[in-house]
Design a protein around this motif. Sequence first.
Motif, PDB file in Angstrom:
ATOM      1  N   UNK A   1       0.817  -1.210   0.000  1.00 15.58           N
ATOM      2  CA  UNK A   1       0.000   0.000   0.000  1.00 15.58           C
ATOM      3  C   UNK A   1       0.853   1.263   0.000  1.00 15.58           C
ATOM      4  N   UNK A   2       2.112   1.156   0.446  1.00 14.91           N
ATOM      5  CA  UNK A   2       2.960   2.347   0.460  1.00 14.91           C
ATOM      6  C   UNK A   2       3.637   2.598  -0.888  1.00 14.91           C
TER       7      UNK A   2
ATOM      8  N   UNK B   1      -3.829  -1.931  -5.484  1.00 13.44           N
ATOM      9  CA  UNK B   1      -3.177  -1.796  -4.179  1.00 13.44           C
ATOM     10  C   UNK B   1      -1.919  -0.931  -4.303  1.00 13.44           C
ATOM     11  N   UNK B   2      -1.845   0.140  -3.524  1.00 15.82           N
ATOM     12  CA  UNK B   2      -0.659   0.981  -3.490  1.00 15.82           C
ATOM     13  C   UNK B   2      -0.634   2.108  -4.501  1.00 15.82           C
TER      14      UNK B   2
ATOM     15  N   UNK C   1      -2.381   4.888  -4.922  1.00 14.64           N
ATOM     16  CA  UNK C   1      -2.468   6.248  -4.400  1.00 14.64           C
ATOM     17  C   UNK C   1      -1.108   6.733  -3.885  1.00 14.64           C
ATOM     18  N   UNK C   2      -0.311   5.820  -3.376  1.00 13.56           N
ATOM     19  CA  UNK C   2       0.998   6.213  -2.830  1.00 13.56           C
ATOM     20  C   UNK C   2       1.954   6.687  -3.926  1.00 13.56           C
TER      21      UNK C   2
ATOM     22  N   UNK D   1       2.936  10.321  -4.256  1.00 11.17           N
ATOM     23  CA  UNK D   1       3.743  11.023  -3.245  1.00 11.17           C
ATOM     24  C   UNK D   1       4.841  11.835  -3.930  1.00 11.17           C
TER      25      UNK D   1
END
Lengths: 89, 998
Positions: B705-706, B887-888, B890-891, B894
């Motif tokens: 997720x990160x 999964x992940x 959105x990260x 960053x």
Amino acid sequence: MLYIKCPHCGMRPQIEFSYGGDASVKRPELNKEISDQEWDDFVYNRKSLRGKHLELWQHISGCRQWIKVERDTATHEIFKTFKADEEVA
Amino acid sequence: MSQDFRLDSVGLINRDIKLSFKFNGKKYFGYEGDTLASALLANGVHLVGRSFKYHRPRGFFGAGVDEPYAIVQLYRNNETEPNIKATEQELFEGLEARSVNCWPSVNFDIGAINNFLKIFLPAGFYYKTFMWPKSFWYRIYEPFIRKAAGLGVASIKHDKERYEHKYEYCDLLIAGSGPSGLSSAYAAAKNGAKVILAEDKPRFGGSLLTDDVNIGNQSGKDWAEGIIAELKTMPNVVVKNRSQIFGYYDHNMLVMSEKVSDHLPKTKKYHPNKRLWYIRAKEVLISSGSIERPIVFGNNDTPGVMLSSAAKEYLKVYGVLVGKNPLIFTNNDSGYETAIEFQKHGVKPVILDSRKNPESEIIDEAKSLGINIKNSYVVVAAQGYKKVKSADIASISDDKKQLGKIESITCDCICVSGFWTPSIHLASQSGNKTKFKEEIDAFVPGTSKQQETTLGAANGVFSLEETLKTSFQKGRELSKKITDNDKEVSIPNVVEKKSSKHDKFWCVPLPAGKNYKRFLDFQNDVAVSDIEIALREGYRSIEHVKRYTTLGMATDQGKTSNLNGLQLVSEIENKVVPAVGHTTFRPPYTPISIGAIVGREVGKHSKPTRKSPMHDWHEKNNAVFVDAGVWLRPRYYKRGNENLFEGSKREAKNVRTNVGVCDVTTLGKIDIKGPDAAEFLNRVYTNAWLKLPVGKARYGVMLREDGIVMDDGTTTRISENHYHMTTTTAQAANVLSHLEYYLQIVWPELNVNVVSTTEQWAGAAIAGPKSRDVLQKLFPNLDVSNEGLPFMGYMEGDLFGVKARIFRISFSGELAYEVNVQSDNGDFMWQKIMEVGEEFKIQPYGTEALSTLRIEMGHVAGSELDGRTIPYDNALEGLVSKKKDFIGKRSLQRVAFTADNRQRVVGVVPLDKKTSIPEGSHLVKDANAPLPNPKLGHISASCWSVEYDNPFSLAILKDGKNMIGEKLFVMSPLKNKVIPVEIVSSHYVDPKGERVRS
Ligand SMILES: [Zn+2]
């Protein structure tokens, strides 16, 4: 070593389980617009409570089910365990 | 043989079996049933070691687990073990032991100079002195302290002994087989409860072995023997001697160390040395008894000064006199019991009692035997260096502050009793908040924290009658709760002598003009003056005082020193003892062998070894194996005198020119089934999965997720709702848990099941320009042409009668296939491949060649997907869907992940095309820049390119995208190398990927 009641298998020693963190965290829905803050809260920010805490464990060397465990982080007392889809009373 | 200090026909030792042993090189004799301590004392040996700090001569102080002095280095069956208490070590034929802490010998010890320099060694000495200059620590201070201090030497040889772990469950676990342990065990056993009764000593019975009491018209010892004999016949009871319960952990789990073989000259075949028991008990009964406390006086560490209970035990259990001219110094009736035993065996003791005029049955008996008793008298100081020769004694005022005229009395031992301290360690470890009991000047367990009950002396109850009564009751009551049985057991009648109150007196004042050392902690040499200094310097918390002075920090964990230390602190601080509080009791209660803790998990047994079904073939064909997680994989197949470099180069080259075969069984495999399987994969992987047709494979990348890459691999659609996923060998277990988490917790509405099939399939990768020829020979009836089975295609086939799955996927960058068969047929498949491949010059290749092939193709793997990189860093951004969520995802928005100069995988070639680049080296702009030289990236994987015959590496480099063509330096301070390099594309060979599609 903790003694955890798997709702599917019964009382089992801690070595059969792996820890999965705070069970109250809810993953944001897919395809939903969310702010950086909301996402950070989901991915990183945890309360690290002292006292009663609902957490996820996986019965990794048993039925492989993820379960919810209500545990005191200071005393290690386990109050109740729940199946993944069970409502926490 | 004459043993000057052994009585005839007294004790529980077996005089029919004589044992010889050596102490500090000198030969002695003892008997079966002796401890090393009792046998030495029988021979008149009192000097056994030197103290930790001042190297003062040390003798025996106790007779069991509480012993602070008599720590020896033991030699047994060509092995050696340090930190052995002579009071616990049972004698065996040929035992050898040596004193520790003295150099060159126990009688002439250079470190004893510390004793005369003691004004320079006060509390906190080590902290204060050795702190500066800092550079002196490693070179001068530490080696000096290590040589001078130390409590024995650990063997550096491999331990040949075997240690076992055992898991056990029971209704009642009972710690200690004294009166309370025996009676509670008996009552519970009669109710049918599953009972484990543990005793740390070789003999059961605890205080009943030495106390002059009568139970049910038998001596205490006989009664104990009867109970144990009956318990041993009951199927629901386990009784264990030589077994120390040393830790009380969460949820009523206790750990016990059973010494199976330490009392034998050699461990029996198939027996372990020690067995560690993990016991989960429904109820725990702590019947661990109490330990006598010393009274503090001058030179109270002189050999010959010991606990009065120990003197009594040496006499009654071993028939050994600790002296022939004993002085008993007591503040309670226990000293009288010891004196009476001496008197009964023809030795005339003198009793000094700090009390003015105590009266009791026991005292009356002592008087009637004609024992010389001096009331209101104390020992001021022991005299004698290596052994007590006399004592300075004096009368003491009622307020215990004034000493009378000092007299000297000749004696050869001083037996001290300062009343009793309950052994509350286990209760305290369980979380029980202990409370201070005024009447006995000691802490006792308070409210139970877990399912624990403390009984008898451990609970501060010293009357045998009361102990038996409550223990029978508790045993019955607790077992009834579990078994529902309620069998009545009659409580035997008890005859014991009534005792009078003890004197609250624990430290003899210093006489004017004298500065005797008065020790509190005997093993760590902590004296009254050290505590005074610590308090003067401002230490207040008892935990800080403990650490500053090392009070109670030795291997005996302050069993005899804790309470007197607390008394002193509370006196100086003008507080009551409970306000000072005690330091935390932590497991282990007594030192436990590291071997016992580790158990069987040593060497090859430290983790399971997984072997592929083709392992035997690899072994027969000179495979050199390498650990890949828990798997053993061929690294290369050695031919003649080849080394790793030569062998792997040959194998890789053969893949590029002909065809090779590699065992890929270890890859993680997960079966995914269900109507929502496609949707699930679409959420798990970064790329699109909804439109993958049946019979096709796709490469996928999954993130955490990160946003960090978690794993990669290919997944194949076997049928409409059935997928076969592969993971890297290392991440297989994590990926399965990851998938289960999303299916069970996050998206339970998805109708999908996952299960690991890693063990079910054996896999062989056939790679190289001639791989299609081999495949055609394996499956003559299939159309395996480029059209029939295109790149990323899948089909099922019949391999000489065995069902097989065929995937056209490639890790090597060559035309390649992967064939899977059920594990049982793996060896058959392998042999067939080698057979039909012979005409195409097939060779097996190992992991080293596999790495070479993937590195020069710029294929990222575990060393790039290292838990710190995102898809872009690995040049995998093309696989990240912009349309769908996963999964992940959105990260990946960053700021750091979208930076223009983001790190990225690149290729690295040395300018001289010769120097191999060590993995893990750093990339820098200027090799001569001042330290710390700014790091631009690191070498993640290195190989010798078989395509270009020069070294080639992959690196994760800052702004890698814009660095192609740059000249940098690789630095490896570890290997002392600086290599000028050029940055090139990570796709060093076949950048367009034509070969895999050919
Ligand atoms: Zn389970």
